[in-house]
Design an enzyme around this catalytic site. Structure first.
Site, PDB file in Angstrom:
ATOM      1  N   LYS A  91     -11.924   2.225  14.581  1.00  0.00           N
ATOM      2  CA  LYS A  91     -11.355   2.539  13.276  1.00  0.00           C
ATOM      3  C   LYS A  91     -11.504   4.036  13.052  1.00  0.00           C
ATOM      4  O   LYS A  91     -12.451   4.664  13.541  1.00  0.00           O
ATOM      5  CB  LYS A  91     -12.088   1.791  12.151  1.00  0.00           C
ATOM      6  CG  LYS A  91     -11.239   1.571  10.912  1.00  0.00           C
ATOM      7  CD  LYS A  91     -10.285   0.393  11.075  1.00  0.00           C
ATOM      8  CE  LYS A  91      -9.607   0.050   9.765  1.00  0.00           C
ATOM      9  NZ  LYS A  91      -8.838  -1.204   9.854  1.00  0.00           N
ATOM     10  N   GLY A 191      -5.531  -7.639  -6.109  1.00  0.00           N
ATOM     11  CA  GLY A 191      -4.857  -6.650  -5.280  1.00  0.00           C
ATOM     12  C   GLY A 191      -3.513  -7.175  -4.802  1.00  0.00           C
ATOM     13  O   GLY A 191      -3.466  -8.059  -3.946  1.00  0.00           O
ATOM     14  N   VAL A 192      -2.442  -6.661  -5.379  1.00  0.00           N
ATOM     15  CA  VAL A 192      -1.102  -7.138  -4.997  1.00  0.00           C
ATOM     16  C   VAL A 192      -0.280  -5.969  -4.463  1.00  0.00           C
ATOM     17  O   VAL A 192       0.864  -5.751  -4.839  1.00  0.00           O
ATOM     18  CB  VAL A 192      -0.388  -7.850  -6.167  1.00  0.00           C
ATOM     19  CG1 VAL A 192      -0.977  -9.223  -6.378  1.00  0.00           C
ATOM     20  CG2 VAL A 192      -0.465  -7.029  -7.454  1.00  0.00           C
ATOM     21  N   GLY A 193      -0.901  -5.228  -3.557  1.00  0.00           N
ATOM     22  CA  GLY A 193      -0.237  -4.104  -2.916  1.00  0.00           C
ATOM     23  C   GLY A 193       0.504  -4.529  -1.672  1.00  0.00           C
ATOM     24  O   GLY A 193       1.267  -5.502  -1.677  1.00  0.00           O
ATOM     25  N   LYS A 194       0.261  -3.800  -0.556  1.00  0.00           N
ATOM     26  CA  LYS A 194       1.029  -4.007   0.664  1.00  0.00           C
ATOM     27  C   LYS A 194       0.973  -5.448   1.162  1.00  0.00           C
ATOM     28  O   LYS A 194       1.978  -6.014   1.564  1.00  0.00           O
ATOM     29  CB  LYS A 194       0.532  -3.062   1.765  1.00  0.00           C
ATOM     30  CG  LYS A 194       0.921  -1.616   1.554  1.00  0.00           C
ATOM     31  CD  LYS A 194       0.773  -0.782   2.820  1.00  0.00           C
ATOM     32  CE  LYS A 194      -0.650  -0.537   3.200  1.00  0.00           C
ATOM     33  NZ  LYS A 194      -0.772   0.417   4.343  1.00  0.00           N
ATOM     34  N   VAL A 195      -0.209  -6.045   1.152  1.00  0.00           N
ATOM     35  CA  VAL A 195      -0.372  -7.412   1.641  1.00  0.00           C
ATOM     36  C   VAL A 195      -0.284  -8.431   0.509  1.00  0.00           C
ATOM     37  O   VAL A 195       0.377  -9.461   0.633  1.00  0.00           O
ATOM     38  CB  VAL A 195      -1.725  -7.567   2.375  1.00  0.00           C
ATOM     39  CG1 VAL A 195      -1.959  -9.018   2.788  1.00  0.00           C
ATOM     40  CG2 VAL A 195      -1.765  -6.660   3.596  1.00  0.00           C
ATOM     41  N   GLY A 196      -0.934  -8.133  -0.604  1.00  0.00           N
ATOM     42  CA  GLY A 196      -1.042  -9.094  -1.694  1.00  0.00           C
ATOM     43  C   GLY A 196       0.290  -9.577  -2.230  1.00  0.00           C
ATOM     44  O   GLY A 196       0.451 -10.762  -2.550  1.00  0.00           O
ATOM     45  N   HIS A 197       1.281  -8.688  -2.306  1.00  0.00           N
ATOM     46  CA  HIS A 197       2.547  -9.133  -2.891  1.00  0.00           C
ATOM     47  C   HIS A 197       3.299 -10.073  -1.959  1.00  0.00           C
ATOM     48  O   HIS A 197       4.023 -10.960  -2.407  1.00  0.00           O
ATOM     49  CB  HIS A 197       3.401  -7.936  -3.322  1.00  0.00           C
ATOM     50  CG  HIS A 197       4.221  -7.301  -2.248  1.00  0.00           C
ATOM     51  ND1 HIS A 197       3.734  -6.328  -1.414  1.00  0.00           N
ATOM     52  CD2 HIS A 197       5.524  -7.489  -1.893  1.00  0.00           C
ATOM     53  CE1 HIS A 197       4.686  -5.943  -0.587  1.00  0.00           C
ATOM     54  NE2 HIS A 197       5.784  -6.632  -0.850  1.00  0.00           N
TER      55      HIS A 197
END
Length: 364
Positions: A91, A191-197
């Protein structure tokens, strides 16, 4: 107390002496002309070249950035092993606010540092970096995935990350309630960003009762305007206390499961996309003691790394989706191992991953 470089001694202790250490290599990168300060951590190459994303984040200190890189790299070793990939774990973190300091020149400088490792580390997107950024990095480094289709890549990996979390959630439902169906289940997503949405889309399509929260009002608004039945709550503190919550899905930054949240969590299952959800060793036992089933984060959120790994060999979406669908079976196998060994699922997943890495070492 510091070491000879001025780095806090506790960071070196983590690296060389603690159970969370054992990393093969840690590289500190700096390019004064562009303002780049980055940390590349390679935890293991037992299964193959280390693979993991680049996080761009305004850390409070360099020590915090190093610690995050170490933790995230170790997690990638376990994630890649459980996903059945021929990759070890690595990482990178870039220190700073991407909205302020990110530039083409900085990303090119970063790409040169990754390239200097000669393929021991393969990078991709993470928090604060996007497909367009990887296109820039790839101009200096051929060991870059998560690129756009126009530049030979697979594009946005969040689609398959969400699909994998959804499969892990279905497996959790099967184990807890005897059916993989999530219909009419109350599910809270932080969290409804890149993955959450994308995860919301899967759950709404199945008929789940979805609650969401996010620190960004625009992210929540995008969801509630598209899905009128989705309920927005003020913050995560309110979300984890929703009555009759079946599943809690942390999909933002790590540390969501801690000494403050676990005692008040109403959900029967935790299954989300965020990395490093357990804030410290022992939280998995606290969850088990409360009868809360935990689907290990690095297992269920492996859809994205499955995608970027496939990109190195000529990307095929359907092939990747089929691999990501197996997260359902892997999650069930972890629950079965946990029951057999009398340990929490997180410990069971670690044992399986460690066994694969150990068995691979003599042949490399």
């Amino acid at each position: 107390m510091t070491d000879v470089t001025g780095a806090p001694a506790d960071v070196l202790h983590t690296l060389f002496h603690s159970e969370q250490g054992g990393h093969e290599q840690v590289v500190l990168c700096q390019d004064r002309a562009t303002g780049l300060k980055a940390v590349i951590a390679i935890h293991s190459t037992a299964l193959g070249p280390a693979l993991g994303g680049t996080r761009f984040y305004p850390y409070a200190s360099e020590a915090e950035a190093v610690a995050d890189a170490l933790n995230l790299a170790r997690g990638m070793s376990y994630k890649n092993a459980m996903a059945g990939l021929d990759h070890g774990g690595g990482k990178a973190v870039i220190i700073g606010d991407p909205d302020i300091i990110k530039s083409e020149e900085l990303l090119l400088a970063y790409g040169r540092f990754v390239a200097s490792l000669g393929g021991r580390y393969v990078t991709a997107c993470d928090v604060g970096t996007y497909v367009a950024d990887m296109d820039v990095v790839a101009r200096e480094c051929r060991w870059t995935t998560g690129r756009s289709p126009e530049n030979g890549g697979a594009g946005d990996s969040s689609v398959l990350t969400a699909f994998g979390v959804y499969q892990g959630m279905r497996a959790s439902a099967q184990h807890r309630w005897g059916s993989p169906s999530l219909r009419a289940k109350r599910i809270g997503i932080a969290g409804v960003g890149k993955v959450g949405h994308h995860l919301v889309e899967h759950l709404v399509a199945e008929g789940a009762e979805v609650f969401v929260t996010d620190v960004r009002e625009d992210a929540v608004r995008r969801i509630t305007e598209r899905y009128r039945d989705v309920v927005a709550v003020r913050d995560t503190d309110e979300l984890i206390r929703v009555e009759e919550l079946a599943v809690y899905a942390p999909c933002a930054l790590g540390g969501a499961l801690n000494d403050a949240t676990v005692p008040v969590l109403t959900a029967e299952v935790v299954c989300g996309a965020a990395n490093n959800q357990l804030s410290h060793p022992g939280v998995e036992k606290d969850l088990a003691d409360r009868g809360i089933l935990y689907a290990p984060d690095y297992v269920v959120n492996a859809g994205g790394v499955i995608q970027v790994a496939d990109e190195l060999h000529g990307f095929d979406f359907e092939r990747c989706k089929a691999k990501a669908a197996k997260i359902y079976d892997t999650t069930l196998a972890i629950f079965a191992r946990a029951k057999t060994d009398g340990i929490p699922p997180a410990a069971a997943a670690d044992r399986i991953a460690e066994q694969r890495m150990t068995e691979a070492r003599p042949s490399r």
